[in-house]
Scaffold this active site. Sequence first.
Site, PDB file in Angstrom:
ATOM      1  N   HIS A 171      34.825  72.566  -8.431  1.00  0.00           N
ATOM      2  CA  HIS A 171      34.180  71.493  -7.686  1.00  0.00           C
ATOM      3  C   HIS A 171      35.085  70.823  -6.659  1.00  0.00           C
ATOM      4  O   HIS A 171      36.294  70.938  -6.702  1.00  0.00           O
ATOM      5  CB  HIS A 171      33.585  70.443  -8.623  1.00  0.00           C
ATOM      6  CG  HIS A 171      34.570  69.585  -9.351  1.00  0.00           C
ATOM      7  ND1 HIS A 171      35.050  69.888 -10.595  1.00  0.00           N
ATOM      8  CD2 HIS A 171      35.168  68.414  -9.009  1.00  0.00           C
ATOM      9  CE1 HIS A 171      35.887  68.946 -10.997  1.00  0.00           C
ATOM     10  NE2 HIS A 171      35.986  68.039 -10.042  1.00  0.00           N
ATOM     11  N   GLU A 186      31.136  66.906  -6.897  1.00  0.00           N
ATOM     12  CA  GLU A 186      31.289  65.688  -7.692  1.00  0.00           C
ATOM     13  C   GLU A 186      31.287  64.504  -6.741  1.00  0.00           C
ATOM     14  O   GLU A 186      32.109  64.417  -5.829  1.00  0.00           O
ATOM     15  CB  GLU A 186      32.610  65.711  -8.464  1.00  0.00           C
ATOM     16  CG  GLU A 186      32.883  64.422  -9.215  1.00  0.00           C
ATOM     17  CD  GLU A 186      34.266  64.364  -9.835  1.00  0.00           C
ATOM     18  OE1 GLU A 186      34.699  63.258 -10.175  1.00  0.00           O
ATOM     19  OE2 GLU A 186      34.915  65.423  -9.973  1.00  0.00           O
ATOM     20  N   HIS A 238      35.336  69.230   5.985  1.00  0.00           N
ATOM     21  CA  HIS A 238      33.909  69.365   5.688  1.00  0.00           C
ATOM     22  C   HIS A 238      33.698  70.253   4.466  1.00  0.00           C
ATOM     23  O   HIS A 238      34.610  70.941   4.023  1.00  0.00           O
ATOM     24  CB  HIS A 238      33.160  69.959   6.884  1.00  0.00           C
ATOM     25  CG  HIS A 238      33.574  71.355   7.242  1.00  0.00           C
ATOM     26  ND1 HIS A 238      34.609  71.635   8.112  1.00  0.00           N
ATOM     27  CD2 HIS A 238      33.108  72.566   6.825  1.00  0.00           C
ATOM     28  CE1 HIS A 238      34.751  72.947   8.227  1.00  0.00           C
ATOM     29  NE2 HIS A 238      33.849  73.543   7.452  1.00  0.00           N
ATOM     30  N   GLU A 241      28.927  71.601   7.152  1.00  0.00           N
ATOM     31  CA  GLU A 241      28.675  72.739   8.026  1.00  0.00           C
ATOM     32  C   GLU A 241      27.512  73.533   7.464  1.00  0.00           C
ATOM     33  O   GLU A 241      27.386  73.710   6.245  1.00  0.00           O
ATOM     34  CB  GLU A 241      29.920  73.630   8.102  1.00  0.00           C
ATOM     35  CG  GLU A 241      29.757  74.834   9.006  1.00  0.00           C
ATOM     36  CD  GLU A 241      31.010  75.696   9.092  1.00  0.00           C
ATOM     37  OE1 GLU A 241      30.961  76.724   9.787  1.00  0.00           O
ATOM     38  OE2 GLU A 241      32.036  75.346   8.466  1.00  0.00           O
TER      39      GLU A 241
END
Length: 175
Positions: free
Chosen positions: A25, A92, A119, A165
């Site tokens: 994550h 998260e 990003h 993106e």
Amino acid sequence: MTDTTSAPGVAATRDAATAGFVFNHTMLRVKDARASLDFYTRVLGFSLLRSNDFPEAAFSLYFLALVDDLSAMPADPAARQHWIAGLQGVLELTHNHGTELHDGPVYHDGNSEPRGFGHICLSVPDLRATCARLEALGVPFQKRLQDGRMKHLAFIKDPDGYWIELIQQSALVEA
């Protein structure tokens, strides 16, 4: 395309000790949990897999992912936590209680000085349809498909101004 085996600093072989590692994550701090959860679940289709509140420390955690079959998620909390830990691409969101009461941005998005984080990226089956839907929903764009030289990707912004993106899973054919 660059030869990925000869890039500076790249190990010649993967260390056997890293077998089974999963990039699980990425964590983003969010100002307003309600706004962010709405954006990531309603607008982008993520599912909330687990949340944890820590009132004594004044923060909450929300774990989200793009999961097509939620029936695979265990109901037992310990089994669910283990299942989530094995997923790839979990997001998260960390909400520090009270930040939603502040005016203006609370966190740096990494895309202005000093630059850092840039990003996250989602690949979608139909980029043009996705962009049209997001436009209709009023999602702010950092870069539309028709902007700039790279006509095969777009960037949107979440409620905290983090860039996302958008790319197409297959080659995007010029319109």
